[in-house]
Write a protein that holds these residues in place. Structure first.
Motif, short mmCIF file in Angstrom:
data_model
loop_
_atom_site.label_atom_id
_atom_site.label_comp_id
_atom_site.label_asym_id
_atom_site.label_seq_id
_atom_site.Cartn_x
_atom_site.Cartn_y
_atom_site.Cartn_z
N GLN A 48 54.17 -21.78 105.45
CA GLN A 48 54.44 -20.54 104.73
C GLN A 48 55.81 -19.97 105.10
O GLN A 48 56.53 -19.45 104.24
CB GLN A 48 53.34 -19.52 105.02
CG GLN A 48 53.41 -18.27 104.15
CD GLN A 48 53.19 -18.57 102.67
OE1 GLN A 48 52.69 -19.63 102.31
NE2 GLN A 48 53.56 -17.63 101.82
N LYS A 51 58.41 -22.02 103.24
CA LYS A 51 58.43 -21.63 101.82
C LYS A 51 59.17 -20.31 101.63
O LYS A 51 60.03 -20.18 100.76
CB LYS A 51 57.00 -21.51 101.28
CG LYS A 51 56.27 -22.82 101.09
CD LYS A 51 54.87 -22.54 100.53
CE LYS A 51 54.11 -23.82 100.22
NZ LYS A 51 52.77 -23.53 99.68
N GLY A 85 57.25 -13.05 95.28
CA GLY A 85 55.88 -13.55 95.19
C GLY A 85 55.71 -14.59 94.10
O GLY A 85 55.03 -15.61 94.30
N TYR A 86 56.33 -14.34 92.94
CA TYR A 86 56.23 -15.31 91.84
C TYR A 86 56.80 -16.67 92.27
O TYR A 86 56.16 -17.71 92.06
CB TYR A 86 56.97 -14.82 90.61
CG TYR A 86 57.20 -15.93 89.61
CD1 TYR A 86 56.17 -16.34 88.75
CD2 TYR A 86 58.41 -16.64 89.56
CE1 TYR A 86 56.35 -17.40 87.88
CE2 TYR A 86 58.59 -17.70 88.69
CZ TYR A 86 57.57 -18.08 87.85
OH TYR A 86 57.75 -19.15 87.00
N HIS A 87 57.99 -16.66 92.85
CA HIS A 87 58.63 -17.93 93.18
C HIS A 87 57.91 -18.66 94.32
O HIS A 87 57.89 -19.90 94.34
CB HIS A 87 60.11 -17.71 93.50
CG HIS A 87 60.93 -17.38 92.29
ND1 HIS A 87 61.05 -16.10 91.81
CD2 HIS A 87 61.62 -18.17 91.43
CE1 HIS A 87 61.80 -16.12 90.72
NE2 HIS A 87 62.15 -17.36 90.46
N LEU A 88 57.32 -17.90 95.24
CA LEU A 88 56.52 -18.54 96.29
C LEU A 88 55.34 -19.30 95.70
O LEU A 88 54.99 -20.40 96.15
CB LEU A 88 56.02 -17.49 97.27
CG LEU A 88 56.98 -17.02 98.36
CD1 LEU A 88 56.39 -15.81 99.08
CD2 LEU A 88 57.27 -18.14 99.35
N ASN A 89 54.72 -18.72 94.69
CA ASN A 89 53.50 -19.31 94.12
C ASN A 89 53.76 -20.32 93.01
O ASN A 89 52.94 -21.22 92.79
CB ASN A 89 52.61 -18.19 93.58
CG ASN A 89 52.05 -17.31 94.67
OD1 ASN A 89 51.71 -17.79 95.75
ND2 ASN A 89 51.97 -16.01 94.42
N GLU A 90 54.88 -20.17 92.30
CA GLU A 90 55.06 -20.94 91.07
C GLU A 90 56.30 -21.83 91.01
O GLU A 90 56.39 -22.69 90.13
CB GLU A 90 55.11 -19.98 89.87
CG GLU A 90 53.92 -19.05 89.73
CD GLU A 90 52.63 -19.79 89.41
OE1 GLU A 90 52.70 -20.95 88.94
OE2 GLU A 90 51.54 -19.20 89.63
#
Length: 213
Positions: A48, A51, A85-90
């Motif tokens: 994490q 990332k 948050g978006y780029h971490l997940n997607e």
């Protein structure tokens, strides 16, 4: 975490004894120093952290655009927090040796309800990057005066070139001049629209990759 207006010594910044003073959204805050952990990080924690580091390093140079156009603040989350948050997940891909890579086609530079960019196309023309799109003015929320914003990322040099604004929706074409020292670099390009007032943006589009002339 505590808040205060006029402490005995007034607002302060930085570490003083066991507390840290700082400002956040116009408020003067204090918090205790975190305790150092003696427990080794787990594999999941290390992953994490890797990332997060990859995403923050990539997004920080375009924080201004993300802060202006990546949706609206949600409680304690700023638009930049939402973008992170978006780029971490997607928008991450596994790389070699436990590293992480940005998935460029999934990168977003804005999010919102404005009509987006239809059919963006890239070409090299006369030492410039020629960007075209379909003028969709009058369709849904699209207005001819909406501003086109373009972000170019030269991957080998790890450098962004930002065009804010580059043109209007009705122009349907713009030439992007990239600094000469970036010539020969592979460039990833994203585009979006925002209203002239800047209060509404579209979900951005990935325009593709091109070699900087």
């Amino acid at each position: 975490m505590g808040t205060y207006n006029k402490g005995i010594l007034g607002p302060f910044r930085g570490k003083v004894g066991p507390v840290i003073g700082y400002s956040w959204r116009g408020k003067d805050l204090m918090r205790g120093l975190p305790k150092e952990s003696t427990v080794a990080a787990t594999k999941a924690q290390l992953e994490q952290r890797a990332k997060f580091g990859t995403v923050i390093k990539f997004l920080t140079p375009i924080k201004g655009i993300l802060s202006a156009y990546f949706g609206k603040e949600q409680k304690a989350k700023s638009p930049f927090n939402l973008a992170t948050g978006y780029h971490l997940n997607e928008a991450l891909l596994p790389g070699p040796d436990d590293t992480w890579l940005i998935d460029y086609p999934k990168v977003l530079i804005s999010r919102g309800d404005l009509r987006g960019v239809d059919n963006p196309q890239l070409a090299v023309e006369g030492g410039l990057i020629n960007l075209t799109w379909t003028d969709n003015s009058g369709l849904g929320s699209a207005d001819a005066t909406d501003l086109l914003i373009a972000v170019v990322y030269c991957t080998e040099m790890n450098e962004f070139v930002q065009f804010n604004p580059a043109a209007t929706r009705a122009d349907a074409v713009v030439q992007l001049a990239i600094p000469a020292y970036l010539s020969g670099s592979l460039a990833e390009v994203w585009v979006t629209f925002a209203t002239a007032e800047g209060n509404l943006a579209a979900v951005s589009s990935y325009a593709g990759a091109v070699t900087v002339p």
